[in-house]
Design a protein around this motif. Structure first.
Motif, PDB file in Angstrom:
ATOM      1  N   LYS A 191       0.832  -1.200   0.000  1.00 46.26           N
ATOM      2  CA  LYS A 191       0.000   0.000   0.000  1.00 46.26           C
ATOM      3  C   LYS A 191       0.873   1.259   0.000  1.00 46.26           C
ATOM      4  CE  LYS A 191      -3.864   2.214   2.387  1.00 46.26           C
ATOM      5  NZ  LYS A 191      -4.819   2.129   3.526  1.00 46.26           N
ATOM      6  N   GLY A 192       0.563   2.174  -0.894  1.00 43.79           N
ATOM      7  CA  GLY A 192       1.309   3.424  -0.975  1.00 43.79           C
ATOM      8  C   GLY A 192       2.548   3.354  -1.826  1.00 43.79           C
ATOM      9  N   SER A 193       2.848   2.164  -2.406  1.00 46.03           N
ATOM     10  CA  SER A 193       4.041   2.003  -3.245  1.00 46.03           C
ATOM     11  C   SER A 193       3.635   1.528  -4.634  1.00 46.03           C
ATOM     12  CB  SER A 193       5.010   0.980  -2.630  1.00 46.03           C
ATOM     13  OG  SER A 193       5.453   1.414  -1.359  1.00 46.03           O
ATOM     14  N   VAL A 194       4.427   1.915  -5.613  1.00 45.65           N
ATOM     15  CA  VAL A 194       4.171   1.484  -6.985  1.00 45.65           C
ATOM     16  C   VAL A 194       4.378  -0.022  -7.105  1.00 45.65           C
ATOM     17  CG1 VAL A 194       5.039   1.639  -9.356  1.00 45.65           C
ATOM     18  CG2 VAL A 194       4.812   3.702  -7.978  1.00 45.65           C
ATOM     19  N   MET A 195       3.445  -0.697  -7.787  1.00 42.49           N
ATOM     20  CA  MET A 195       3.630  -2.123  -8.055  1.00 42.49           C
ATOM     21  C   MET A 195       4.874  -2.302  -8.919  1.00 42.49           C
ATOM     22  SD  MET A 195      -0.353  -3.153  -8.786  1.00 42.49           S
ATOM     23  CE  MET A 195       0.039  -4.789  -9.371  1.00 42.49           C
ATOM     24  N   ALA A 196       5.709  -3.288  -8.559  1.00 41.11           N
ATOM     25  CA  ALA A 196       6.981  -3.460  -9.254  1.00 41.11           C
ATOM     26  C   ALA A 196       7.302  -4.933  -9.436  1.00 41.11           C
ATOM     27  CB  ALA A 196       8.106  -2.776  -8.470  1.00 41.11           C
ATOM     28  N   VAL A 197       8.129  -5.211 -10.458  1.00 44.69           N
ATOM     29  CA  VAL A 197       8.586  -6.575 -10.731  1.00 44.69           C
ATOM     30  C   VAL A 197      10.115  -6.592 -10.704  1.00 44.69           C
ATOM     31  CG1 VAL A 197       6.576  -7.316 -12.047  1.00 44.69           C
ATOM     32  CG2 VAL A 197       8.428  -6.107 -13.212  1.00 44.69           C
ATOM     33  N   LYS A 198      10.665  -7.792 -10.495  1.00 45.87           N
ATOM     34  CA  LYS A 198      12.116  -7.907 -10.382  1.00 45.87           C
ATOM     35  C   LYS A 198      12.694  -8.876 -11.416  1.00 45.87           C
ATOM     36  CE  LYS A 198      12.868  -6.566  -5.583  1.00 45.87           C
ATOM     37  NZ  LYS A 198      13.565  -6.882  -4.314  1.00 45.87           N
ATOM     38  N   SER A 199      13.879  -8.532 -11.892  1.00 41.99           N
ATOM     39  CA  SER A 199      14.650  -9.384 -12.797  1.00 41.99           C
ATOM     40  C   SER A 199      16.030  -9.584 -12.179  1.00 41.99           C
ATOM     41  CB  SER A 199      14.816  -8.721 -14.170  1.00 41.99           C
ATOM     42  OG  SER A 199      13.579  -8.279 -14.672  1.00 41.99           O
ATOM     43  N   MET A 200      16.444 -10.838 -12.071  1.00 44.88           N
ATOM     44  CA  MET A 200      17.782 -11.130 -11.546  1.00 44.88           C
ATOM     45  C   MET A 200      18.654 -11.678 -12.662  1.00 44.88           C
ATOM     46  SD  MET A 200      19.075 -13.723  -8.528  1.00 44.88           S
ATOM     47  CE  MET A 200      18.464 -12.699  -7.192  1.00 44.88           C
ATOM     48  N   PHE A 201      19.810 -11.046 -12.869  1.00 44.51           N
ATOM     49  CA  PHE A 201      20.768 -11.490 -13.872  1.00 44.51           C
ATOM     50  C   PHE A 201      21.936 -12.176 -13.172  1.00 44.51           C
ATOM     51  CE2 PHE A 201      18.332  -8.116 -15.739  1.00 44.51           C
ATOM     52  CZ  PHE A 201      18.155  -8.503 -17.054  1.00 44.51           C
ATOM     53  N   SER A 202      22.115 -13.466 -13.456  1.00 44.93           N
ATOM     54  CA  SER A 202      23.221 -14.238 -12.877  1.00 44.93           C
ATOM     55  C   SER A 202      24.382 -14.220 -13.865  1.00 44.93           C
ATOM     56  CB  SER A 202      22.773 -15.676 -12.618  1.00 44.93           C
ATOM     57  OG  SER A 202      21.649 -15.693 -11.757  1.00 44.93           O
ATOM     58  N   LEU A 203      25.405 -13.438 -13.541  1.00 44.33           N
ATOM     59  CA  LEU A 203      26.501 -13.234 -14.485  1.00 44.33           C
ATOM     60  C   LEU A 203      27.366 -14.477 -14.616  1.00 44.33           C
ATOM     61  CD1 LEU A 203      27.634  -9.572 -13.732  1.00 44.33           C
ATOM     62  CD2 LEU A 203      25.581 -10.431 -14.883  1.00 44.33           C
ATOM     63  N   GLN A 204      27.869 -14.692 -15.833  1.00 44.38           N
ATOM     64  CA  GLN A 204      28.745 -15.832 -16.110  1.00 44.38           C
ATOM     65  C   GLN A 204      30.210 -15.449 -16.072  1.00 44.38           C
ATOM     66  OE1 GLN A 204      27.122 -19.080 -16.532  1.00 44.38           O
ATOM     67  NE2 GLN A 204      25.808 -17.586 -15.514  1.00 44.38           N
ATOM     68  N   ASN A 205      30.498 -14.169 -15.948  1.00 46.25           N
ATOM     69  CA  ASN A 205      31.875 -13.688 -15.872  1.00 46.25           C
ATOM     70  C   ASN A 205      31.828 -12.259 -15.375  1.00 46.25           C
ATOM     71  OD1 ASN A 205      34.739 -13.505 -16.304  1.00 46.25           O
ATOM     72  ND2 ASN A 205      34.562 -14.917 -18.032  1.00 46.25           N
ATOM     73  N   LYS A 206      32.944 -11.582 -15.374  1.00 49.53           N
ATOM     74  CA  LYS A 206      32.991 -10.208 -14.874  1.00 49.53           C
ATOM     75  C   LYS A 206      32.279  -9.253 -15.830  1.00 49.53           C
ATOM     76  CE  LYS A 206      37.339 -10.529 -12.257  1.00 49.53           C
ATOM     77  NZ  LYS A 206      38.707  -9.981 -12.131  1.00 49.53           N
ATOM     78  N   VAL A 207      31.833  -8.136 -15.274  1.00 52.72           N
ATOM     79  CA  VAL A 207      31.233  -7.086 -16.082  1.00 52.72           C
ATOM     80  C   VAL A 207      32.272  -6.526 -17.051  1.00 52.72           C
ATOM     81  CG1 VAL A 207      31.792  -5.301 -14.376  1.00 52.72           C
ATOM     82  CG2 VAL A 207      29.915  -4.917 -15.991  1.00 52.72           C
ATOM     83  N   VAL A 208      31.824  -6.121 -18.228  1.00 48.62           N
ATOM     84  CA  VAL A 208      32.675  -5.410 -19.176  1.00 48.62           C
ATOM     85  C   VAL A 208      32.257  -3.942 -19.133  1.00 48.62           C
ATOM     86  CG1 VAL A 208      33.281  -5.078 -21.606  1.00 48.62           C
ATOM     87  CG2 VAL A 208      33.047  -7.390 -20.672  1.00 48.62           C
ATOM     88  N   ARG A 209      33.234  -3.080 -18.947  1.00 44.42           N
ATOM     89  CA  ARG A 209      32.925  -1.650 -18.779  1.00 44.42           C
ATOM     90  C   ARG A 209      33.700  -0.798 -19.784  1.00 44.42           C
ATOM     91  NH1 ARG A 209      32.743   1.651 -12.992  1.00 44.42           N
ATOM     92  NH2 ARG A 209      31.875   3.568 -13.874  1.00 44.42           N
ATOM     93  N   TYR A 210      32.989   0.119 -20.424  1.00 47.76           N
ATOM     94  CA  TYR A 210      33.606   1.061 -21.353  1.00 47.76           C
ATOM     95  C   TYR A 210      33.357   2.486 -20.910  1.00 47.76           C
ATOM     96  CZ  TYR A 210      34.041  -2.908 -24.526  1.00 47.76           C
ATOM     97  OH  TYR A 210      34.358  -4.113 -25.089  1.00 47.76           O
TER      98      TYR A 210
END
Length: 210
Positions: A191-210
Motif C-alpha cells: 500500500k502506498g508504493s508502486v507495483m513493481a517486478v524484479k529481474s535477476m541477472f546471474s553473471l557468467q563472468n565479470k562485467v565489461v565496462r567502457y
C-alpha cells in the motif's frame, strides 16, 4: 563522481547465428580471425578457450570481412590468455529492447575470496587470493505488462538463454552484464508504493565496462 541518474538500460533479446573464430591474437586489444559481416560498434558475445573472456560481451572497435577487434580485451598476458587457445565463436547482438521505469538496481557478489593456508612451521597461517564470488544484478522496474521489455524479459527467462543487460551512462560509458535472467512477473503490492517486478541477472563472468 556521478549519481546513478538517467542511466538507460536495455536487454539483448536476439542474437545472430554464431560465427566461428579460426584464430585470435595476443594483443592489447585482441584481433579475431573470422568471416563476418560485423561493423565497428557492434556488440558480440564470446564463447571460446579463453576463460577470462568466455561468456562476456564486448564492443567491436574495428571489423573487416575477415577479422574484428574486441575493444578493451587485453590478451597480452599469455599465462591468462594462452596463445592459440582463443578460438571459438561469437554471436552478434541484433536486438536491444529498452527497459524503462527502472526504480532500482542492486549488485550482489563480485567480492574477492581468500583461502587460509595453515603452515606447519609457523603458528601464523597465510591468506591466498582465490578469485571472486559469483555476481548477480537485481533490477526492479515499475510493473507495466504492456511495455515491450516485460515480454522480452519473460521470454529470455522462460527459455533459460544467455542474454546481456546493457547500462548506458549519461556521459557515454557502458556497462555490460552478460548472463542468465530470472524474471518474476508477479508484482509487489504494498500500500502506498508502486507495483513493481524484479529481474535477476546471474553473471557468467565479470562485467565489461567502457
Amino acid at each position: 563522481m556521478q549519481l546513478p541518474n538517467n542511466i538507460a538500460f536495455a536487454l539483448a533479446s536476439a542474437f545472430s547465428a554464431a560465427v566461428l573464430i579460426s584464430a585470435a591474437s595476443n594483443a592489447s586489444e585482441a584481433v579475431f580471425t573470422a568471416t563476418n559481416t560485423f561493423a565497428a560498434g557492434d556488440f558480440v558475445e564470446y564463447t571460446g578457450g579463453w576463460g577470462k573472456a568466455n561468456g562476456r560481451v564486448f564492443r567491436l572497435k574495428a571489423a573487416t570481412a575477415t577479422s574484428f577487434t574486441a575493444e578493451g580485451l587485453d590478451t597480452t598476458d599469455t599465462s591468462l590468455f594462452p596463445a592459440g587457445a582463443g578460438t571459438g565463436s561469437v554471436r552478434k547482438i541484433t536486438t536491444w529492447v529498452p527497459i524503462v521505469g527502472v526504480t532500482g538496481v542492486e549488485i550482489s557478489g563480485g567480492d574477492g575470496k581468500n583461502v587460509e593456508v595453515p603452515l606447519v612451521d609457523t603458528d601464523m597461517p597465510v591468506m591466498l587470493p582465490d578469485g571472486f564470488t559469483a555476481t548477480t544484478v537485481t533490477m526492479t522496474t515499475a510493473d507495466d505488462k504492456s511495455l515491450p521489455h516485460h515480454a522480452a524479459l519473460k521470454k529470455v527467462s522462460d527459455s533459460v538463454t544467455l542474454t546481456c543487460l546493457r547500462g548506458t551512462l549519461p556521459g557515454g560509458g557502458i556497462l555490460l552484464y552478460a548472463g542468465y535472467c530470472s524474471f518474476n512477473d508477479s508484482p509487489s503490492m504494498a500500500k502506498g508504493s508502486v507495483m513493481a517486478v524484479k529481474s535477476m541477472f546471474s553473471l557468467q563472468n565479470k562485467v565489461v565496462r567502457y
